[in-house]
Motif scaffolding. Structure first.
Motif, mmCIF file in Angstrom:
data_model
loop_
_atom_site.group_PDB
_atom_site.id
_atom_site.type_symbol
_atom_site.label_atom_id
_atom_site.label_comp_id
_atom_site.label_asym_id
_atom_site.label_seq_id
_atom_site.Cartn_x
_atom_site.Cartn_y
_atom_site.Cartn_z
ATOM 1 N N VAL A 161 9.193 18.966 16.434
ATOM 2 C CA VAL A 161 10.452 18.313 16.777
ATOM 3 C C VAL A 161 11.635 19.222 16.446
ATOM 4 N N GLY A 162 11.538 19.927 15.320
ATOM 5 C CA GLY A 162 12.625 20.798 14.901
ATOM 6 C C GLY A 162 12.853 21.983 15.817
ATOM 7 N N SER A 163 11.843 22.319 16.620
ATOM 8 C CA SER A 163 11.976 23.463 17.525
ATOM 9 C C SER A 163 12.597 23.062 18.860
ATOM 10 N N ILE A 164 12.838 21.764 19.074
ATOM 11 C CA ILE A 164 13.424 21.293 20.322
ATOM 12 C C ILE A 164 14.940 21.399 20.237
ATOM 13 N N TRP A 165 15.548 21.997 21.248
ATOM 14 C CA TRP A 165 16.999 22.121 21.284
ATOM 15 C C TRP A 165 17.602 20.883 21.921
ATOM 16 N N GLY A 166 18.725 20.448 21.367
ATOM 17 C CA GLY A 166 19.449 19.313 21.923
ATOM 18 C C GLY A 166 20.859 19.702 22.289
ATOM 19 N N ILE A 210 23.780 32.135 16.869
ATOM 20 C CA ILE A 210 22.953 32.204 18.060
ATOM 21 C C ILE A 210 23.562 33.243 19.005
ATOM 22 N N PRO A 211 22.778 34.130 19.566
ATOM 23 C CA PRO A 211 23.338 35.105 20.521
ATOM 24 C C PRO A 211 24.063 34.391 21.665
ATOM 25 N N GLU A 212 25.072 35.040 22.222
ATOM 26 C CA GLU A 212 25.810 34.446 23.332
ATOM 27 C C GLU A 212 24.865 34.116 24.480
ATOM 28 N N LEU A 213 25.074 32.960 25.087
ATOM 29 C CA LEU A 213 24.256 32.530 26.212
ATOM 30 C C LEU A 213 24.887 33.042 27.500
ATOM 31 N N LEU A 214 24.079 33.688 28.333
ATOM 32 C CA LEU A 214 24.587 34.339 29.543
ATOM 33 C C LEU A 214 24.271 33.515 30.792
ATOM 34 N N GLU A 215 25.164 33.587 31.773
ATOM 35 C CA GLU A 215 24.976 32.949 33.075
ATOM 36 C C GLU A 215 24.638 31.466 32.927
ATOM 37 N N VAL A 216 25.390 30.800 32.073
ATOM 38 C CA VAL A 216 25.198 29.355 31.880
ATOM 39 C C VAL A 216 25.884 28.614 33.028
ATOM 40 N N PRO A 217 25.164 27.768 33.776
ATOM 41 C CA PRO A 217 25.827 26.997 34.836
ATOM 42 C C PRO A 217 26.889 26.075 34.235
ATOM 43 N N VAL A 218 28.079 26.077 34.838
ATOM 44 C CA VAL A 218 29.167 25.200 34.407
ATOM 45 C C VAL A 218 29.253 24.056 35.405
ATOM 46 N N ARG A 219 29.130 22.838 34.931
ATOM 47 C CA ARG A 219 29.037 21.676 35.805
ATOM 48 C C ARG A 219 30.389 20.982 35.955
ATOM 49 N N ARG A 229 7.964 25.783 28.738
ATOM 50 C CA ARG A 229 9.024 25.514 27.764
ATOM 51 C C ARG A 229 9.724 24.185 28.065
ATOM 52 N N MET A 230 10.189 23.530 26.991
ATOM 53 C CA MET A 230 10.842 22.231 27.101
ATOM 54 C C MET A 230 12.104 22.220 26.253
ATOM 55 N N PHE A 231 13.189 21.660 26.792
ATOM 56 C CA PHE A 231 14.449 21.531 26.050
ATOM 57 C C PHE A 231 14.795 22.849 25.355
ATOM 58 N N HIS A 232 14.745 23.913 26.112
ATOM 59 C CA HIS A 232 14.895 25.251 25.548
ATOM 60 C C HIS A 232 16.329 25.722 25.657
ATOM 61 N N ILE A 233 16.727 26.586 24.751
ATOM 62 C CA ILE A 233 18.097 27.093 24.763
ATOM 63 C C ILE A 233 18.372 27.942 25.998
ATOM 64 N N SER A 234 17.316 28.463 26.633
ATOM 65 C CA SER A 234 17.492 29.249 27.856
ATOM 66 C C SER A 234 17.906 28.388 29.038
ATOM 67 N N ASP A 235 17.732 27.089 28.937
ATOM 68 C CA ASP A 235 18.021 26.177 30.046
ATOM 69 C C ASP A 235 19.237 25.303 29.762
ATOM 70 N N LEU A 247 27.086 21.837 25.536
ATOM 71 C CA LEU A 247 25.872 22.465 26.051
ATOM 72 C C LEU A 247 24.731 21.455 26.015
ATOM 73 N N ARG A 248 24.085 21.282 27.164
ATOM 74 C CA ARG A 248 22.986 20.323 27.259
ATOM 75 C C ARG A 248 21.761 21.011 27.832
ATOM 76 N N PRO A 249 20.622 20.920 27.148
ATOM 77 C CA PRO A 249 19.415 21.561 27.663
ATOM 78 C C PRO A 249 18.753 20.701 28.728
ATOM 79 N N GLN A 250 18.058 21.349 29.642
ATOM 80 C CA GLN A 250 17.270 20.633 30.637
ATOM 81 C C GLN A 250 15.869 20.367 30.086
ATOM 82 N N MET A 251 15.206 19.368 30.652
ATOM 83 C CA MET A 251 13.895 18.970 30.146
ATOM 84 C C MET A 251 12.868 20.094 30.288
ATOM 85 N N ARG A 252 12.914 20.820 31.417
ATOM 86 C CA ARG A 252 11.970 21.895 31.690
ATOM 87 C C ARG A 252 12.719 23.135 32.164
#
Length: 218
Positions: free
Chosen positions: A24-29, A62-71, A114-120, A92-97
């Motif tokens: 649970v602790g490894s899941i990003w929210g 946390i390293p800067e997140l690149l090419e993050v979609p802005v909604r 991957r699930m709820f990952h910082i890359s998404d 910042l909101r992670p996607q489920m997959r």
């Protein structure tokens, strides 16, 4: 979990519990972030996550997140856009997959496990400021689209009244004043049998328009 004291350090329940907590602790929210740079063509941004995880007792960046979609709000054939500036806060909101396939061709098939990952993460423009930094001069009576300080705004009430506060005043007030002046305007005709002061041809219509503007103005 600390386990039971005695010859057996950990029970099976302890091991399962610890594993579950680690998973649970490894899941990003959701977390607040700050815009570093924004590309208006792709509507993606470099974002600094403001959460600092604790690693072995030390808070790390946390390293800067690149090419993050802005909604931006986009529905029903309409879009609301804002000039996104460095320093602006976002959520910042992670996607489920994993979302590579969706971002590429409007299909949603995960490319890995991957699930709820910082890359998404995706950046949503709904603030992100802390509670200690509330909106200044908040209008608790009417809806507003406004500058941060509230000096300039488009304001609307539930009963259909409007105000557009610009640098020179309320647009509706200015329009009403103009219509009222036209409604009271007269013209002077000199010479001949028609000489004298006469009302403008559409004076009544000007007065009617002025009344409608006054009725709508906040």
């Amino acid at each position: 979990m600390t386990g039971y004291l005695g010859k057996v350090a950990y029970t099976e329940a302890d091991v399962i519990g610890t594993s579950s907590l680690n998973e649970v602790g490894s899941i990003w929210g959701e977390m607040p972030g700050r815009i570093v740079s924004f590309d208006p063509v792709t509507q993606t941004a470099t974002v600094k996550a403001l959460y600092r995880p604790n690693v072995n007792g030390v808070a790390v960046d946390i390293p800067e997140l690149l090419e993050v979609p802005v909604r931006f709000p986009r529905v029903g054939g309409f879009v609301m856009t804002y000039p996104v500036k460095p320093g602006d806060k976002v959520n910042l909101r992670p996607q489920m997959r994993s979302t590579e396939s969706y971002e590429g061709d409007d299909g949603f098939e995960s490319s890995d496990a991957r699930m709820f990952h910082i890359s998404d993460m995706q950046a949503f423009l709904d603030g992100g400021e802390p509670v200690g930094n509330p909106i200044q001069n908040f209008n608790s009576s009417n809806m507003e689209i406004r500058s941060a300080d509230g000096q300039f705004a488009i304001e609307m009430s539930e009963d259909g009244k409007f105000k557009i506060r610009g640098s020179e005043g309320n647009v509706y007030d200015l329009l009403a004043q103009l219509a009222e002046l036209l409604g009271a305007e007269t013209t002077t005709v000199s010479g001949g049998s028609s000489s004298g002061i006469w009302p403008l041809t559409h004076q009544a219509q000007f007065a009617e328009i002025a009344g409608k503007l006054r009725a709508m103005a906040l």
